[in-house]
Design a protein around this motif. Structure first.
Motif, short mmCIF file in Angstrom:
data_model
loop_
_atom_site.label_atom_id
_atom_site.label_comp_id
_atom_site.label_asym_id
_atom_site.label_seq_id
_atom_site.Cartn_x
_atom_site.Cartn_y
_atom_site.Cartn_z
N ASN A 69 0.83 -1.21 0.00
CA ASN A 69 0.00 0.00 0.00
C ASN A 69 0.85 1.25 0.00
OD1 ASN A 69 -2.46 -1.46 2.30
ND2 ASN A 69 -2.10 -1.83 0.13
N LEU A 70 1.93 1.23 0.75
CA LEU A 70 2.83 2.38 0.82
C LEU A 70 3.52 2.61 -0.52
CD1 LEU A 70 4.36 4.60 2.33
CD2 LEU A 70 5.93 2.84 3.19
N ASN A 71 3.99 1.54 -1.14
CA ASN A 71 4.64 1.65 -2.45
C ASN A 71 3.72 2.31 -3.46
OD1 ASN A 71 7.32 0.89 -2.85
ND2 ASN A 71 6.85 -1.27 -2.64
N LEU A 72 2.47 1.83 -3.51
CA LEU A 72 1.52 2.36 -4.48
C LEU A 72 1.20 3.82 -4.21
CD1 LEU A 72 -0.38 1.83 -6.85
CD2 LEU A 72 -2.11 1.05 -5.20
N ALA A 73 1.01 4.18 -2.94
CA ALA A 73 0.68 5.56 -2.59
C ALA A 73 1.79 6.53 -2.98
CB ALA A 73 0.40 5.66 -1.09
N TRP A 78 1.54 10.56 -3.41
CA TRP A 78 1.26 10.91 -2.02
C TRP A 78 2.57 11.37 -1.35
CZ3 TRP A 78 -2.70 9.10 1.80
CH2 TRP A 78 -3.94 8.86 1.20
N THR A 79 2.44 12.34 -0.46
CA THR A 79 3.60 12.68 0.36
C THR A 79 3.71 11.66 1.48
OG1 THR A 79 2.37 14.11 1.88
CG2 THR A 79 3.26 15.13 -0.12
N ARG A 80 4.90 11.51 1.99
CA ARG A 80 5.11 10.54 3.07
C ARG A 80 4.39 10.97 4.34
NH1 ARG A 80 8.46 10.46 -0.70
NH2 ARG A 80 9.73 8.65 -1.30
N ARG A 81 4.32 12.27 4.57
CA ARG A 81 3.60 12.77 5.74
C ARG A 81 2.11 12.46 5.63
NH1 ARG A 81 4.49 16.54 9.64
NH2 ARG A 81 6.48 17.11 8.69
N ALA A 82 1.53 12.69 4.44
CA ALA A 82 0.11 12.44 4.24
C ALA A 82 -0.20 10.95 4.41
CB ALA A 82 -0.32 12.91 2.85
N TYR A 83 0.70 10.10 3.91
CA TYR A 83 0.46 8.66 4.04
C TYR A 83 0.51 8.23 5.51
CZ TYR A 83 0.44 3.68 3.24
OH TYR A 83 0.10 2.34 3.27
N PHE A 84 1.49 8.74 6.23
CA PHE A 84 1.62 8.39 7.64
C PHE A 84 0.37 8.80 8.41
CE2 PHE A 84 2.87 9.46 12.01
CZ PHE A 84 3.38 8.23 12.42
N GLN A 85 -0.13 10.02 8.13
CA GLN A 85 -1.33 10.50 8.82
C GLN A 85 -2.55 9.65 8.45
OE1 GLN A 85 -1.36 14.60 7.56
NE2 GLN A 85 0.03 15.26 9.20
N GLY A 86 -2.66 9.30 7.17
CA GLY A 86 -3.77 8.46 6.75
C GLY A 86 -3.68 7.07 7.36
N MET A 87 -2.48 6.58 7.51
CA MET A 87 -2.26 5.26 8.09
C MET A 87 -2.75 5.22 9.54
SD MET A 87 1.35 3.19 8.24
CE MET A 87 1.47 1.54 8.94
N GLN A 88 -2.62 6.34 10.26
CA GLN A 88 -3.08 6.39 11.65
C GLN A 88 -4.58 6.20 11.72
OE1 GLN A 88 -0.48 6.44 13.88
NE2 GLN A 88 0.53 6.41 11.88
N LEU A 89 -5.29 6.79 10.78
CA LEU A 89 -6.75 6.64 10.74
C LEU A 89 -7.12 5.18 10.50
CD1 LEU A 89 -9.65 7.74 10.64
CD2 LEU A 89 -9.27 8.24 8.21
N ALA A 148 7.35 -4.45 11.06
CA ALA A 148 7.84 -5.71 10.50
C ALA A 148 7.80 -5.67 8.98
CB ALA A 148 7.00 -6.87 11.03
N GLY A 149 6.73 -5.09 8.43
CA GLY A 149 6.64 -4.96 6.98
C GLY A 149 7.75 -4.11 6.40
N LEU A 150 8.01 -2.97 7.04
CA LEU A 150 9.08 -2.08 6.58
C LEU A 150 10.45 -2.74 6.70
CD1 LEU A 150 7.80 1.26 8.11
CD2 LEU A 150 8.07 0.78 5.67
N LEU A 151 10.67 -3.47 7.80
CA LEU A 151 11.95 -4.15 8.00
C LEU A 151 12.15 -5.28 7.00
CD1 LEU A 151 12.11 -4.31 11.90
CD2 LEU A 151 13.53 -2.90 10.40
N MET A 152 11.05 -5.95 6.64
CA MET A 152 11.16 -7.07 5.72
C MET A 152 11.60 -6.61 4.34
SD MET A 152 8.44 -10.18 5.22
CE MET A 152 8.48 -10.46 7.00
N VAL A 153 11.24 -5.37 3.97
CA VAL A 153 11.67 -4.83 2.69
C VAL A 153 13.19 -4.70 2.67
CG1 VAL A 153 11.59 -2.81 1.19
CG2 VAL A 153 9.51 -3.63 2.28
N ILE A 216 9.05 5.61 7.26
CA ILE A 216 8.22 6.07 6.14
C ILE A 216 8.77 7.35 5.55
CG2 ILE A 216 5.93 7.00 5.56
CD1 ILE A 216 4.73 4.94 7.48
N ARG A 217 9.28 8.23 6.40
CA ARG A 217 9.83 9.51 5.92
C ARG A 217 11.02 9.27 4.97
NH1 ARG A 217 12.31 13.28 10.44
NH2 ARG A 217 13.85 11.61 10.34
N ARG A 218 11.74 8.19 5.19
CA ARG A 218 12.93 7.89 4.37
C ARG A 218 12.63 6.83 3.30
NH1 ARG A 218 17.55 7.29 9.13
NH2 ARG A 218 17.38 9.42 9.97
N TYR A 219 11.36 6.45 3.18
CA TYR A 219 11.03 5.33 2.31
C TYR A 219 11.22 5.69 0.84
CZ TYR A 219 8.54 1.23 0.59
OH TYR A 219 8.22 0.06 -0.04
#
Length: 222
Positions: A69-73, A78-89, A148-153, A216-219
């Motif tokens: 989902n992050l890759n596609l966004a 999408w900005t990384r900040r916007a994705y992080f905020q959306g992810m919280q919701l 875990a998902g981010l680390l697995m990448v 996510i900010r460095r993704y």
């Protein structure tokens, strides 16, 4: 928020539907296999272990939030900040739905007058004086799943290790909450159990959120 929901909805509804369908199938198979009459078998285990199974579902869902989902966004602009905020919701939505589904489970044997089972206490951990610990546990496992998902990448070995630890912690957390609900810790430990548990879960959330934002900010799209 509207754009956030529009983006996440195609991923959200199949995940939630699969969790609801799984719970419905488990209940149906439990009834058919005679669990209400006291039968003991694999579907008895599934039924009374639903709080743990919900945590495993949430872990898997959050891992995908931090990978595909992050890759596609990011690829869509999408900005990384916007994705992080959306992810919280979305994490909050998953928590509320998982908690709600788990709250329904103990009502089934109680309203249906099922033969008492000692494992009912596992379902009852979402009620009573320790009830609020379960949604905190849901949030914590969601955050750890995202990490875990981010680390697995970056490293499959490290991601799998974190996943393994998270599963063990989930099992231990459910067992401890069930034992607490049964009054096992009543011998002078109960006054400390709740604040210690809340403090530990909040520490995991705060640290996990910080690491999520940092990653996510460095993704970079791969």
């Amino acid at each position: 928020m509207k754009k956030c929901l529009q983006y996440f909805w195609p991923f959200l509804w199949p995940n939630v539907s699969s969790m609801v369908l799984f719970e419905a199938v488990v209940v149906l198979l439990a009834v058919v296999s005679g669990v209400p009459q006291g039968a003991d078998g694999i579907f008895t285990t599934y039924f009374y272990s639903m709080p743990l199974l919900v945590l495993l579902f949430l872990f898997i869902f959050s891992a995908s939030l931090a990978t595909a989902n992050l890759n596609l966004a990011i690829a869509m602009g999408w900005t990384r900040r916007a994705y992080f905020q959306g992810m919280q919701l979305i994490l909050a939505v998953y928590t509320l739905i998982g908690w709600g589904l788990t709250l329904l489970m103990p009502l089934i044997p109680q309203l249906g007058n099922w033969v008492p089972n000692k494992r009912l206490q596992i379902l009852l951990l979402v009620t009573g004086r320790y009830a609020l610990l379960y949604p905190l546990l849901c949030l914590a496992i969601l955050v750890v799943g995202g990490l875990a998902g981010l680390l697995m990448v970056r490293s499959k070995a490290l991601g799998i290790f974190v996943m393994f630890v998270a599963i063990l912690v989930s099992i231990a957390g459910v067992v401890v909450l069930a034992l607490a609900g049964m009054g096992i810790f009543d011998l002078g430990f109960t006054p400390l159990f709740l604040p210690i548990s809340v403090a530990v879960l909040l520490a995991i959330l705060v640290l996990g959120e910080y690491l999520l934002w940092r990653c996510i900010r460095r993704y970079v799209v791969r």
